[in-house]
Structures are given as structure tokens and as C-alpha cells.
Design an enzyme around this catalytic site. Structure first.
Site, PDB file in Angstrom:
ATOM      1  N   ARG A  59       0.818  -1.206   0.000  1.00 12.94           N
ATOM      2  CA  ARG A  59       0.000   0.000   0.000  1.00 12.94           C
ATOM      3  C   ARG A  59       0.859   1.266   0.000  1.00 12.94           C
ATOM      4  O   ARG A  59       0.357   2.371  -0.146  1.00 12.94           O
ATOM      5  CB  ARG A  59      -0.955  -0.020   1.207  1.00 12.94           C
ATOM      6  N   TYR A 115     -14.981  18.887 -15.607  1.00 17.02           N
ATOM      7  CA  TYR A 115     -15.441  17.521 -15.344  1.00 17.02           C
ATOM      8  C   TYR A 115     -16.328  17.473 -14.102  1.00 17.02           C
ATOM      9  O   TYR A 115     -15.970  18.006 -13.044  1.00 17.02           O
ATOM     10  CB  TYR A 115     -14.239  16.599 -15.180  1.00 17.02           C
ATOM     11  N   ASP A 185      -5.772  19.785 -14.638  1.00 18.91           N
ATOM     12  CA  ASP A 185      -6.226  18.492 -15.145  1.00 18.91           C
ATOM     13  C   ASP A 185      -5.787  18.399 -16.606  1.00 18.91           C
ATOM     14  O   ASP A 185      -6.319  19.083 -17.473  1.00 18.91           O
ATOM     15  CB  ASP A 185      -7.746  18.377 -15.027  1.00 18.91           C
ATOM     16  N   LYS A 210      -7.772   7.423 -19.783  1.00 22.91           N
ATOM     17  CA  LYS A 210      -8.159   7.975 -21.075  1.00 22.91           C
ATOM     18  C   LYS A 210      -7.006   7.861 -22.078  1.00 22.91           C
ATOM     19  O   LYS A 210      -6.513   6.768 -22.315  1.00 22.91           O
ATOM     20  CB  LYS A 210      -8.621   9.426 -20.889  1.00 22.91           C
TER      21      LYS A 210
END
Length: 415
Positions: A59, A115, A185, A210
């Protein structure tokens, strides 16, 4: 705990395509694969004092993450050393920046037309005492005014889905003068289409789901920064909430990165050809693509982007027309993503308007959005006939032919 990026074996003057193919890979060793496979381990042998151990628990760190993080940093900032952290999804990366850097009483400025996931996170931030101010991407004066009280300025350019743009360099300069952090972004352009860190941004954030990975088979996100101190709270958030990517997803994204230059070049060329064709159609309105010389955002985009990407937007007369059009497409699929090798389109307003339910008297009607937070977001308010088209790498002639036949067949209601 984090590990520093490995020194790149590439020359400083290496081009983007060379860097995309080789970034993050180890030096060649006899009889070893050029790209090691994913490290599938939840823990690592850890004798003695764990302080400073590069790998201890899955982790915290993983060698497969290190390889991709090194590659991302090289693509986002080839001119100066940078660092990156990878996440389980783009939204995990966004959340790590916002929750890692903001505290109760802070103000964050976000694009009202960006977004919708950022607006959903904004609601959570508000609950924790952070003030969220929404400003349109293209409204520079309002963005500058909002810096007076801001801790963080969040930009998205081109904005998804409307494709407006803003001047990263100018806003980053103004923000720096006021001590305001700037995060961008960069999902739509990818680091080969636009480099926010080179334009003065503090943090570059993206959904690797994406265009970066580009094959629609990976959920991934990342954050990059030149100042490692800016990534410390981001990595701490990742570890605390467990927003970590799997080794296989990380490896797939790194493998797919090698073809990013080819995909982006083809998608950008296809998108421009399609946008030009759509401009000629009387049944289509409000065609947007930053690569079009007449687009409202073209001048800003051309000054800071090296490729305009594969997303085109346009509007049809109404919801019914848009739905007939999408159903008539043969090559282009209907899905809610962008940046992939296969072209896809969707009626974007379907996420925020009432779905059509059974006819009255059947025991149910249309579903109300009164309790849907997304329904109040300006970003959600696109016209009912608004289409977001993600252009893939197919032959442009085939995509144009598919669009034409679907538009021709559905320009008027059937019957």
C-alpha cells in the site's frame, strides 16, 4: 514512504516519441527483458529497521509503480527533474490533490464547465469546511479575481466536455504572485499534447484511463510535480485511503505509453478532419474543437498545446435527434469515455437529466433529479442534444462516412 525516480538513460535532447518508448525502463542487462513484468506482491522482505526501505508494504510502494512514475515524470517534465505518484483512478488522483492540500477555511477555485467529478468532490470539500468557487474556464477576469482568497486554483484546459480553454502560463504567474497553488487536469491533452509544469503549474493531474493508456482496459490516475514537497501530502493521502493501483494496471499503462505519440497524432488528425466536416452540415451546430482556427479557444490552445487531442463536441437539435443519431452509428460506439483507440460518442446530458421512465399509469414515472447533486452543477448543464465525440485511430474516411450516414438517416423523425 516514497522512492526517488531513477535517473533516465535518455539524452536530454531526446524527442517525445523516443521518451515515450523508453522512459521508466531499466538499463539493459544481458538476458533480461527490456520491460520487467508487474511485481505481484503485497509485501516485501523487510529485515531490521524499515526506515528508508524502498519497498516494504504494497500500500506504500511497488517497483512497478516506480517504473511508471519515473516515466510519467519524464513525459510531464523532460526539461527539469520531476516526480509523480500513480493512483487507482483519475478521480483518486484528483481527490488526493484536493484533500491533501486543502484544509478547513481554505478556498479552492474550480472550473464551472469542467469535469463533473470535480464538482462532486467539491461537495465533500464543502462538508469539511472548504469554500468552493466555480468560475468558467474562459473567464480570465473572474479567475484572477478569485485568486484573492484562494489557496488552490484548479484548471482544466481544454475543459471537458465543452472544450473551452484558458491560459495556463498567465494564470499560473498571477497565482504564484499571490501564493496560490495551481493544479491542471491534463487528461485530455496528455503530457505529449500539453505540459502544465512547463507552463508554470505546480501540479499536473490526469486520468491515465483515457488517452494516456488509450486502450480502454485500465483504470489509472497520476499526479506529477517538480517540487517533491508538493507530492508528499498527495502520497500520504494515497496510502491513508488505499487509493493504490494494481501492479497489472500499472504495467499495462506503462506498456501502452509507448504508442501514445502515434495514437495522439492520428487522433488529432482524425478529429480535425471530422470537425471540419461537421462544420459543413446544416443539421449540426456549435462544433467545438481547439484545433479549428475559428474555434473560440484556438488561439490559447495553439500557444500552449503541441497537439489538440481527439475530442470534438457538437450539438444536434434535441434529445430525440441525438439519440436517433447515436443509434444509427455503425463504426463509432456509444460509451462514456474518451482518448481510446476506438471512436465513441455519447449524449452527455444523459447523466444529469431525468431518464425516461414507464408511461404514466404503469406505476412509475420519470425519475426526479431534485435529490441529485450533479443536476445543479453548471458543468452538467449542456444542451439535451450535445454530443461528445471521442475520435479514435480508425481511418478518417470511415469515421466521416459513418457520421454522415447517421446524420443523413436521422435528420428527421422516422415515419
Amino acid at each position: 514512504m516514497s522512492t526517488p525516480p531513477n535517473p533516465s538513460p535518455l539524452p536530454d535532447a531526446a524527442g517525445d516519441a523516443t521518451r515515450a518508448v523508453h522512459a521508466g525502463l531499466p538499463a539493459a542487462e544481458p538476458f533480461r527483458p527490456p520491460m520487467p513484468g508487474p511485481v505481484m506482491s503485497a509485501y516485501f522482505h523487510l529485515p531490521g529497521d524499515p526506515t528508508g526501505a524502498p519497498y516494504a508494504y504494497g500500500r506504500e510502494t511497488n517497483p512497478t509503480w516506480t517504473a511508471l512514475e519515473t516515466a510519467v515524470a519524464e513525459l510531464e517534465s523532460p526539461g527539469e527533474p520531476a516526480h509523480a505518484a500513480v493512483f487507482a483512478s483519475g478521480m483518486a488522483a484528483v481527490a488526493a490533490v484536493l484533500f491533501g492540500h486543502l484544509r478547513p477555511g481554505d478556498t479552492v477555485v474550480v472550473p464551472s464547465d469542467g469535469y463533473h467529478g470535480v464538482h462532486q468532490l467539491g461537495e465533500r470539500l464543502t462538508e469539511f469546511g472548504v469554500t468552493v468557487v466555480q468560475v468558467a474556464t474562459s473567464d480570465t477576469e473572474a479567475q484572477l479575481a478569485a485568486l484573492a482568497t484562494a489557496r488552490l486554483l484548479w484548471l482544466e484546459t481544454p475543459a471537458n466536455p465543452g472544450l473551452d480553454t484558458c491560459d495556463i502560463r498567465a494564470l499560473a504567474t498571477a497565482a504564484r504572485d499571490r501564493g496560490v497553488l495551481v493544479a491542471v487536469d491534463n487528461t485530455l491533452p496528455t503530457p505529449l499534447g500539453q505540459r502544465p509544469l512547463e507552463l508554470g503549474a505546480d501540479l499536473s493531474v490526469a486520468s491515465g484511463t483515457k488517452g494516456f493508456s488509450g486502450h480502454g482496459d485500465v483504470l489509472l490516475g497520476y499526479v506529477a510535480a517538480r517540487d517533491p514537497a508538493l507530492l508528499a501530502p498527495v502520497r500520504a493521502w494515497r496510502s491513508c485511503v488505499g487509493a493504490v493501483p494494481g501492479p497489472m494496471e500499472t504495467w499495462l499503462a506503462h506498456r501502452g505509453m509507448a504508442t501514445l505519440p502515434l495514437r495522439l497524432e492520428r487522433q488529432s488528425a482524425n478529429a480535425l478532419a471530422i470537425a471540419r466536416r461537421l462544420l459543413d452540415r446544416p443539421d449540426v451546430s456549435d462544433v467545438r474543437y481547439p484545433g479549428l482556427p475559428g474555434d473560440p479557444g484556438h488561439a490559447v490552445a495553439a500557444a500552449q498545446m503541441s497537439a489538440f487531442g481527439g475530442v470534438v463536441s457538437f450539438t444536434l437539435a434535441d434529445r430525440a435527434h441525438a439519440e436517433r443519431f447515436l443509434a444509427a452509428l455503425r463504426v463509432i460506439g456509444e460509451a462514456t469515455s474518451f482518448g481510446g483507440v476506438r471512436s465513441m460518442a455519447e449524449r452527455r446530458a444523459r447523466w444529469t437529466e431525468p431518464p425516461t421512465g414507464p408511461a404514466p399509469g404503469d406505476g412509475a414515472g420519470e425519475v426526479s433529479t431534485a435529490d441529485d447533486p450533479a443536476a445543479d452543477h453548471p458543468a452538467a448543464q449542456v444542451p439535451p442534444g450535445f454530443i461528445r465525440l471521442s475520435v479514435g485511430i480508425e481511418d478518417a474516411a470511415d469515421l466521416i462516412a459513418d457520421l454522415d450516414q447517421a446524420l443523413d438517416a436521422t435528420a428527421r423523425p422516422a415515419g
